[in-house]
Write an enzyme that holds these catalytic residues in place. Sequence first.
Site, PDB file in Angstrom:
ATOM      1  N   CYS A 270      26.207  27.719  37.681  1.00 32.95           N
ATOM      2  CA  CYS A 270      25.335  27.069  36.711  1.00 32.95           C
ATOM      3  C   CYS A 270      23.942  27.674  36.871  1.00 32.95           C
ATOM      4  O   CYS A 270      23.424  27.735  37.996  1.00 32.95           O
ATOM      5  CB  CYS A 270      25.293  25.562  36.942  1.00 32.95           C
ATOM      6  SG  CYS A 270      24.055  24.722  35.913  1.00 32.95           S
TER       7      CYS A 270
ATOM      8  N   ASP B   2      30.853  26.938  38.705  1.00 34.36           N
ATOM      9  CA  ASP B   2      31.610  26.571  37.516  1.00 34.36           C
ATOM     10  C   ASP B   2      32.918  27.346  37.554  1.00 34.36           C
ATOM     11  O   ASP B   2      32.957  28.499  37.977  1.00 34.36           O
ATOM     12  CB  ASP B   2      30.843  26.932  36.243  1.00 34.36           C
ATOM     13  CG  ASP B   2      29.664  26.026  35.981  1.00 34.36           C
ATOM     14  OD1 ASP B   2      29.800  24.808  36.212  1.00 34.36           O
ATOM     15  OD2 ASP B   2      28.620  26.516  35.534  1.00 34.36           O
TER      16      ASP B   2
ATOM     17  N   VAL C 173      41.729  48.981  29.229  1.00 29.73           N
ATOM     18  CA  VAL C 173      40.838  48.693  30.343  1.00 29.73           C
ATOM     19  C   VAL C 173      41.607  48.934  31.636  1.00 29.73           C
ATOM     20  O   VAL C 173      42.796  48.596  31.750  1.00 29.73           O
ATOM     21  CB  VAL C 173      40.267  47.256  30.281  1.00 29.73           C
ATOM     22  CG1 VAL C 173      41.339  46.197  30.466  1.00 29.73           C
ATOM     23  CG2 VAL C 173      39.144  47.067  31.296  1.00 29.73           C
ATOM     24  N   GLU C 174      40.965  49.562  32.593  1.00 26.52           N
ATOM     25  CA  GLU C 174      41.593  49.796  33.889  1.00 26.52           C
ATOM     26  C   GLU C 174      41.509  48.482  34.657  1.00 26.52           C
ATOM     27  O   GLU C 174      40.436  47.912  34.821  1.00 26.52           O
ATOM     28  CB  GLU C 174      40.868  50.941  34.613  1.00 26.52           C
ATOM     29  CG  GLU C 174      41.604  51.459  35.836  1.00 26.52           C
ATOM     30  CD  GLU C 174      41.491  50.539  37.020  1.00 26.52           C
ATOM     31  OE1 GLU C 174      42.546  50.166  37.571  1.00 26.52           O
ATOM     32  OE2 GLU C 174      40.365  50.160  37.388  1.00 26.52           O
ATOM     33  N   SER C 175      42.655  47.968  35.097  1.00 31.60           N
ATOM     34  CA  SER C 175      42.733  46.591  35.589  1.00 31.60           C
ATOM     35  C   SER C 175      41.970  46.337  36.887  1.00 31.60           C
ATOM     36  O   SER C 175      41.441  45.236  37.076  1.00 31.60           O
ATOM     37  CB  SER C 175      44.190  46.151  35.729  1.00 31.60           C
ATOM     38  OG  SER C 175      44.878  46.977  36.627  1.00 31.60           O
TER      39      SER C 175
ATOM     40  N   HIS D  34      28.446  28.608  30.273  1.00 28.63           N
ATOM     41  CA  HIS D  34      29.836  28.933  29.925  1.00 28.63           C
ATOM     42  C   HIS D  34      29.912  29.841  28.705  1.00 28.63           C
ATOM     43  O   HIS D  34      30.669  30.814  28.683  1.00 28.63           O
ATOM     44  CB  HIS D  34      30.641  27.665  29.625  1.00 28.63           C
ATOM     45  CG  HIS D  34      30.656  26.651  30.720  1.00 28.63           C
ATOM     46  ND1 HIS D  34      30.490  26.953  32.040  1.00 28.63           N
ATOM     47  CD2 HIS D  34      30.849  25.319  30.668  1.00 28.63           C
ATOM     48  CE1 HIS D  34      30.574  25.848  32.769  1.00 28.63           C
ATOM     49  NE2 HIS D  34      30.783  24.834  31.947  1.00 28.63           N
ATOM     50  N   GLU D  35      29.159  29.471  27.674  1.00 31.32           N
ATOM     51  CA  GLU D  35      29.197  30.229  26.425  1.00 31.32           C
ATOM     52  C   GLU D  35      28.743  31.671  26.653  1.00 31.32           C
ATOM     53  O   GLU D  35      29.348  32.619  26.136  1.00 31.32           O
ATOM     54  CB  GLU D  35      28.294  29.560  25.371  1.00 31.32           C
ATOM     55  CG  GLU D  35      28.731  28.161  24.985  1.00 31.32           C
ATOM     56  CD  GLU D  35      28.202  27.037  25.885  1.00 31.32           C
ATOM     57  OE1 GLU D  35      28.324  25.869  25.472  1.00 31.32           O
ATOM     58  OE2 GLU D  35      27.673  27.312  26.990  1.00 31.32           O
TER      59      GLU D  35
END
EC number: 1.7.1.13
Length: 155
Positions: free
Chosen positions: A53, A60, A75-77, A94-95
């Site tokens: 937060c 969070d 995307v390379e994991s 969060h957003e």
Amino acid sequence: MAKAPKTATLSQLGQQVATPVSPEEAVLERVPNPQADTNYVARFTVPEFTSLCPVTGQPDFAHLVIDYVPGKWLVESKSLKLYMQSFRNHGAFHEDCTVAIGKRLAKLLAPRWLRIGGYWYPRGGIPIDVFWQTGKLPTGVWVPDQGVAPYRGRG
């Protein structure tokens, strides 16, 4: 015989790499999509995502689901895992976390379509779910439900 993927330019795969200090310092890498002529969905699920937060510094937690229809790139994991871990000491709402992850992946990959669902656990008694997408889902592509039930507490 199948061609080996082009991984010579990757800096993290097969190497010991420390967790990045912040999302801005994290290196997201990509590899060529060997099925670039085919529309399909790739899904990454991050069931234990953690950030802080920005006001209280308290942790969070979220369950993230990223679906995308790749174009030329995947995307390379390992780099994605390290990028996600870089949020552990990052303060953001969060957003902001959810949308920033989606935008960074979209910029790196230029996918045909990408969506991210951020299913955040309650803060102050209120769960916050955040959804973002870019592009248009190609016709005929099967996209399963993200499979995360709405938060029900003890209900």
